[in-house]
Write a protein that holds these residues in place. Structure first.
Motif, PDB file in Angstrom:
ATOM      1  N   ALA A  99       0.819  -1.220   0.000  1.00 44.50           N
ATOM      2  CA  ALA A  99       0.000   0.000   0.000  1.00 44.50           C
ATOM      3  C   ALA A  99       0.847   1.263   0.000  1.00 44.50           C
ATOM      4  O   ALA A  99       0.331   2.364  -0.262  1.00 44.50           O
ATOM      5  CB  ALA A  99      -0.926  -0.003   1.209  1.00 44.50           C
ATOM      6  N   LEU A 100       2.125   1.133   0.279  1.00 48.87           N
ATOM      7  CA  LEU A 100       2.993   2.298   0.410  1.00 48.87           C
ATOM      8  C   LEU A 100       3.031   3.191  -0.828  1.00 48.87           C
ATOM      9  O   LEU A 100       2.982   4.423  -0.703  1.00 48.87           O
ATOM     10  CB  LEU A 100       4.410   1.833   0.782  1.00 48.87           C
ATOM     11  N   PRO A 101       3.099   2.678  -2.054  1.00 48.54           N
ATOM     12  CA  PRO A 101       3.172   3.568  -3.227  1.00 48.54           C
ATOM     13  C   PRO A 101       1.950   4.476  -3.388  1.00 48.54           C
ATOM     14  O   PRO A 101       2.042   5.517  -4.035  1.00 48.54           O
ATOM     15  CB  PRO A 101       3.298   2.591  -4.409  1.00 48.54           C
ATOM     16  N   PHE A 102       0.793   4.071  -2.831  1.00 48.59           N
ATOM     17  CA  PHE A 102      -0.413   4.876  -2.986  1.00 48.59           C
ATOM     18  C   PHE A 102      -0.551   5.941  -1.900  1.00 48.59           C
ATOM     19  O   PHE A 102      -1.417   6.804  -1.995  1.00 48.59           O
ATOM     20  CB  PHE A 102      -1.651   3.965  -2.934  1.00 48.59           C
ATOM     21  N   TRP A 103       0.290   5.870  -0.865  1.00 49.15           N
ATOM     22  CA  TRP A 103       0.146   6.767   0.275  1.00 49.15           C
ATOM     23  C   TRP A 103       0.606   8.206   0.020  1.00 49.15           C
ATOM     24  O   TRP A 103      -0.066   9.138   0.461  1.00 49.15           O
ATOM     25  CB  TRP A 103       0.873   6.179   1.483  1.00 49.15           C
ATOM     26  N   PRO A 104       1.742   8.467  -0.658  1.00 42.96           N
ATOM     27  CA  PRO A 104       2.211   9.861  -0.764  1.00 42.96           C
ATOM     28  C   PRO A 104       1.185  10.831  -1.323  1.00 42.96           C
ATOM     29  O   PRO A 104       1.004  11.925  -0.790  1.00 42.96           O
ATOM     30  CB  PRO A 104       3.436   9.738  -1.682  1.00 42.96           C
ATOM     31  N   ARG A 105       0.481  10.435  -2.409  1.00 43.84           N
ATOM     32  CA  ARG A 105      -0.497  11.347  -2.990  1.00 43.84           C
ATOM     33  C   ARG A 105      -1.670  11.572  -2.041  1.00 43.84           C
ATOM     34  O   ARG A 105      -2.187  12.680  -1.923  1.00 43.84           O
ATOM     35  CB  ARG A 105      -0.977  10.803  -4.336  1.00 43.84           C
ATOM     36  N   LEU A 110      -4.479  14.898   2.247  1.00 40.63           N
ATOM     37  CA  LEU A 110      -5.034  14.892   3.602  1.00 40.63           C
ATOM     38  C   LEU A 110      -4.350  15.917   4.493  1.00 40.63           C
ATOM     39  O   LEU A 110      -4.986  16.563   5.328  1.00 40.63           O
ATOM     40  CB  LEU A 110      -4.894  13.493   4.217  1.00 40.63           C
ATOM     41  N   ALA A 111      -3.033  16.092   4.350  1.00 35.18           N
ATOM     42  CA  ALA A 111      -2.271  17.003   5.205  1.00 35.18           C
ATOM     43  C   ALA A 111      -2.588  18.464   4.924  1.00 35.18           C
ATOM     44  O   ALA A 111      -2.214  19.338   5.717  1.00 35.18           O
ATOM     45  CB  ALA A 111      -0.775  16.767   5.028  1.00 35.18           C
ATOM     46  N   THR A 112      -3.275  18.752   3.817  1.00 35.18           N
ATOM     47  CA  THR A 112      -3.657  20.125   3.488  1.00 35.18           C
ATOM     48  C   THR A 112      -5.174  20.277   3.448  1.00 35.18           C
ATOM     49  O   THR A 112      -5.681  21.244   2.872  1.00 35.18           O
ATOM     50  CB  THR A 112      -3.060  20.546   2.133  1.00 35.18           C
ATOM     51  N   ASP A 113      -5.905  19.333   4.031  1.00 36.78           N
ATOM     52  CA  ASP A 113      -7.369  19.347   4.014  1.00 36.78           C
ATOM     53  C   ASP A 113      -7.896  20.546   4.802  1.00 36.78           C
ATOM     54  O   ASP A 113      -7.222  21.078   5.700  1.00 36.78           O
ATOM     55  CB  ASP A 113      -7.895  18.038   4.609  1.00 36.78           C
ATOM     56  N   VAL A 114      -9.128  20.937   4.491  1.00 40.74           N
ATOM     57  CA  VAL A 114      -9.727  22.060   5.207  1.00 40.74           C
ATOM     58  C   VAL A 114     -10.134  21.680   6.623  1.00 40.74           C
ATOM     59  O   VAL A 114     -10.280  22.551   7.495  1.00 40.74           O
ATOM     60  CB  VAL A 114     -10.959  22.588   4.446  1.00 40.74           C
ATOM     61  N   LEU A 126       0.979   8.890   9.060  1.00 36.94           N
ATOM     62  CA  LEU A 126       2.299   8.919   8.418  1.00 36.94           C
ATOM     63  C   LEU A 126       3.367   8.362   9.351  1.00 36.94           C
ATOM     64  O   LEU A 126       4.220   7.563   8.926  1.00 36.94           O
ATOM     65  CB  LEU A 126       2.637  10.351   8.014  1.00 36.94           C
ATOM     66  N   GLN A 127       3.329   8.790  10.596  1.00 35.96           N
ATOM     67  CA  GLN A 127       4.321   8.296  11.554  1.00 35.96           C
ATOM     68  C   GLN A 127       4.234   6.783  11.708  1.00 35.96           C
ATOM     69  O   GLN A 127       5.250   6.078  11.674  1.00 35.96           O
ATOM     70  CB  GLN A 127       4.110   8.961  12.915  1.00 35.96           C
ATOM     71  N   ARG A 128       3.009   6.269  11.870  1.00 33.22           N
ATOM     72  CA  ARG A 128       2.851   4.831  12.062  1.00 33.22           C
ATOM     73  C   ARG A 128       3.321   4.044  10.840  1.00 33.22           C
ATOM     74  O   ARG A 128       3.953   2.999  10.967  1.00 33.22           O
ATOM     75  CB  ARG A 128       1.373   4.539  12.331  1.00 33.22           C
ATOM     76  N   LEU A 129       3.019   4.553   9.648  1.00 36.06           N
ATOM     77  CA  LEU A 129       3.418   3.867   8.425  1.00 36.06           C
ATOM     78  C   LEU A 129       4.936   3.836   8.266  1.00 36.06           C
ATOM     79  O   LEU A 129       5.529   2.780   7.985  1.00 36.06           O
ATOM     80  CB  LEU A 129       2.774   4.561   7.224  1.00 36.06           C
ATOM     81  N   LEU A 130       5.585   4.993   8.449  1.00 36.73           N
ATOM     82  CA  LEU A 130       7.031   5.062   8.225  1.00 36.73           C
ATOM     83  C   LEU A 130       7.798   4.270   9.273  1.00 36.73           C
ATOM     84  O   LEU A 130       8.851   3.687   8.966  1.00 36.73           O
ATOM     85  CB  LEU A 130       7.489   6.516   8.218  1.00 36.73           C
ATOM     86  N   LEU A 131       7.317   4.257  10.499  1.00 40.07           N
ATOM     87  CA  LEU A 131       7.995   3.460  11.525  1.00 40.07           C
ATOM     88  C   LEU A 131       7.843   1.971  11.248  1.00 40.07           C
ATOM     89  O   LEU A 131       8.662   1.169  11.718  1.00 40.07           O
ATOM     90  CB  LEU A 131       7.427   3.791  12.909  1.00 40.07           C
ATOM     91  N   ARG A 132       6.807   1.600  10.478  1.00 42.87           N
ATOM     92  CA  ARG A 132       6.611   0.177  10.148  1.00 42.87           C
ATOM     93  C   ARG A 132       7.452  -0.243   8.951  1.00 42.87           C
ATOM     94  O   ARG A 132       8.112  -1.281   8.976  1.00 42.87           O
ATOM     95  CB  ARG A 132       5.128  -0.065   9.850  1.00 42.87           C
ATOM     96  N   HIS A 140      10.054   7.277  -1.637  1.00 44.24           N
ATOM     97  CA  HIS A 140       8.877   8.147  -1.608  1.00 44.24           C
ATOM     98  C   HIS A 140       9.098   9.402  -0.757  1.00 44.24           C
ATOM     99  O   HIS A 140       8.187  10.237  -0.655  1.00 44.24           O
ATOM    100  CB  HIS A 140       7.671   7.381  -1.057  1.00 44.24           C
ATOM    101  N   MET A 141      10.268   9.551  -0.149  1.00 40.74           N
ATOM    102  CA  MET A 141      10.482  10.670   0.773  1.00 40.74           C
ATOM    103  C   MET A 141      10.432  12.028   0.071  1.00 40.74           C
ATOM    104  O   MET A 141      10.008  13.021   0.651  1.00 40.74           O
ATOM    105  CB  MET A 141      11.817  10.507   1.491  1.00 40.74           C
ATOM    106  N   ALA A 142      10.866  12.082  -1.180  1.00 43.79           N
ATOM    107  CA  ALA A 142      10.853  13.355  -1.901  1.00 43.79           C
ATOM    108  C   ALA A 142       9.442  13.889  -2.081  1.00 43.79           C
ATOM    109  O   ALA A 142       9.236  15.102  -2.210  1.00 43.79           O
ATOM    110  CB  ALA A 142      11.529  13.202  -3.259  1.00 43.79           C
ATOM    111  N   GLU A 143       8.431  12.996  -2.088  1.00 47.65           N
ATOM    112  CA  GLU A 143       7.040  13.420  -2.185  1.00 47.65           C
ATOM    113  C   GLU A 143       6.456  13.755  -0.825  1.00 47.65           C
ATOM    114  O   GLU A 143       5.549  14.590  -0.724  1.00 47.65           O
ATOM    115  CB  GLU A 143       6.205  12.322  -2.838  1.00 47.65           C
TER     116      GLU A 143
END
Length: 578
Positions: A99-105, A110-114, A126-132, A140-143
């Protein structure tokens, strides 16, 4: 007569296959704000319709959650993000990596949602995913990092805290944090540059699904996020450009600072945009002074012409930036009209007592006074007179009179500036202004000063002058300083000038006691008849060889006053016995 007919669609069009659409999207590399344009897809197994358990397929539960996170409803997105966070722990590592490739977009959206809650939950996920997944996320870090960095000062505090905590937990030591921003240096600057200069409220968000207020609020968050994110980048990068990305590493930063739209942000209608612009300029001065000096012709007028900022939330950062520019750009004052554009704003802010920001603003006044060109007001005496008189008027401002702390800070700043001017050898008219204004400090102000905790007046201002052998400076301010001191400080002041043999200050203290009377100050009266003072005067008479010097004259003038006090208290003390 046949079987059940299928429901008709408009123009007899056939619904598209979401699986094929997701398969195509899953292979595209979308970087920049274009990655946020279309997220309504469900990630499908690579290679078309495969069984859920086949190799390379994202699990059905994970696909469903990812699809819900792309919905428009804020509650649905928030719950789906929380569920995704739980799945990152409960699913196998291989399933999470699929599922990781679909997460950055999704994260960038989500991080800029109203919705505040959605933004907060996106950083937790994000924290939970990256720590896993750990190192599997490196491609994917550049995105991820540009939005992540720009979210750490979100106006919604829980979202900002979540983003900052995630960054610190994933990159647990400063070296890793610095390495991450160096690795994503180009992508962060590209994101910031596009956000500041290319986007508009209409292009950044969808006007068909958002109100005008939501469009504007989301765009303001983009601007403040880009400015604060660039500030975080400067903080994490090495101070030496050679250690950052090579000899040309500062050129992308210079391109941002020298852009025509950059200085326009200093006059933006939203106060938070202005605030973060000035914060960024201050950080540029600290981390890249050479770049600021090169761009001084643009930056100096933008900051120094804004000293009269009306919003208290922005005023302190405006002055910080102005002071930083004055100390960083060598010819800063030649780039602005000091007499017409800078000084009128300075006098206004001082006369209004710092507009509620005296605690942070007035400690900067001694720095500004030391940097102002002496001919800024035409005549140095006029400049110093206006500076001190405007600061003194600020003690009467409504906001100041209601704050004991602000009164204390302004009085201290006034004394600091007075001592500085005396030390620089100011003219007699300026000395007269200093003495008149300090003597005019009311008893109410003195009472507030004494009740306010903070740096001790005598210990922090007067005593260093005495220890440096500059007794001629405090003696001119002794009457006011003595009134402002606490009883304990008064006793310490008298003992110190006696021990150091400063006869000019001894004489001034004796005159002060004579004017007020011994009953008005018992501590000073006890000091006047003490053996220590009498011994110091006798030592001064014995040690002084120049009968025409100031020390000799001060000693001779002090003896009659001592004998008068000695006669009132009886034949005791070294001077009486002699």
């Amino acid at each position: 007569m046949g079987g059940k007919k299928q429901p008709r669609t408009k123009n007899n069009t056939q619904p598209s296959s979401s699986d094929r659409h997701a398969q195509r999207l899953g292979t595209d590399q979308l970087i920049g704000f274009s990655a946020l344009s279309d997220l309504g897809y469900v990630p499908a197994p690579v290679g078309g319709a495969q069984d859920e358990g086949s190799s390379g397929a994202v699990s059905g539960q994970m696909r469903a959650v990812l699809k819900k996170m792309a919905k428009k409803d804020a509650t649905t997105k928030s719950k789906a993000t929380q569920e995704f966070t739980e799945l990152c722990d409960s699913h196998s590592l291989d399933d999470v990596k699929l599922a990781l490739p679909f997460w950055p977009r999704l994260y960038r959206k989500l991080a800029t949602d109203v919705d505040n809650r959605v933004r907060e939950m996106s950083h937790v996920a994000l924290q939970r995913l990256l720590l896993r997944v750990r190192k599997a996320a490196t491609p994917h870090m550049a995105e991820l990092v540009p939005v992540w960095l720009c979210s750490q000062n979100d106006p919604y505090p829980p979202a900002a805290t979540a983003a900052r905590r995630a960054f610190q937990n994933v990159f647990s030591v400063p070296e890793k944090q610095s390495g991450a921003v160096k690795f994503c240096y180009s992508s962060v600057l590209a994101y910031v540059k596009e956000g500041l200069y290319d986007q508009t409220p209409q292009t950044y968000s969808d006007p068909s699904v958002m109100s005008v207020d939501e469009l504007e609020a989301r765009f303001v968050r983009l601007l403040t996020g880009c400015l604060s994110g660039l500030r975080e980048l400067l903080e994490l990068l090495p101070e030496d450009p050679e250690d950052a990305r090579g000899a040309s590493s500062d050129q992308p930063l210079a391109d941002i600072v020298t852009h025509n739209k950059f200085v326009k942000l200093a006059k933006h209608s939203h106060p938070q945009v202005r605030r973060w612009w000035f914060c960024l300029v201050s950080r540029f001065c600290a981390r890249r002074p050479g770049l600021v000096a090169a761009a001084g012709a643009r930056l100096a007028p933008a900051a120094l012409h804004a000293l009269n900022e009306r919003d208290p939330a922005v005023l302190t950062d405006t002055w910080d930036a102005a002071i930083c520019l004055v100390t960083t750009v060598p010819d800063c004052w030649s780039l602005v009209n000091v007499r017409k554009a800078v000084l009128p704003q300075l006098w206004t802010v001082l006369r209004e007592g710092g507009r509620g920001c005296a605690v942070t603003l007035h400690p900067l006044m001694i720095v500004l006074l030391s940097r102002l060109p002496q001919d800024a007001a035409g005549d140095p005496d006029e400049l110093h007179r206006l500076f001190l008189s405007s600061m003194y008027q600020g003690l009467s401002a409504d906001r100041v009179t209601q704050s004991a702390r602000e009164v204390s800070v302004i009085v201290r700043s006034l004394l600091e500036c007075a001592l500085y001017l005396l030390r620089q050898g100011c003219s007699e008219p300026v000395v007269a202004v200093i003495v008149d204004q300090l003597c005019a400090v009311t008893s109410d102000v003195i009472a507030v000063w004494r009740r306010t905790p903070g740096p001790a007046l005598y210990r922090d201002l007067v005593r260093p002058e005495l220890e440096a052998g500059r007794s001629e400076l405090p003696v001119q301010l002794l009457a006011t300083v003595y009134r402002l001191c606490s009883r304990q400080e008064r006793s310490q002041l008298a003992l110190d000038v006696t021990r150091e043999g400063h006869m000019s200050m001894v004489l001034e203290l004796l005159r002060l006691m004579e004017r007020s009377g011994p009953a008005a100050d018992p501590e000073l009266a006890s000091w006047a008849v003490s053996d220590q003072l009498h011994a110091a005067v006798l030592a001064a008479v014995t040690a002084t060889s120049d009968s025409g010097g100031d020390q000799w004259q001060h000693t001779l003038q002090a003896i009659p006053l001592l004998l008068k006090d000695h006669g009132k208290s009886g034949p005791t003390g070294a001077l009486g016995r002699s």
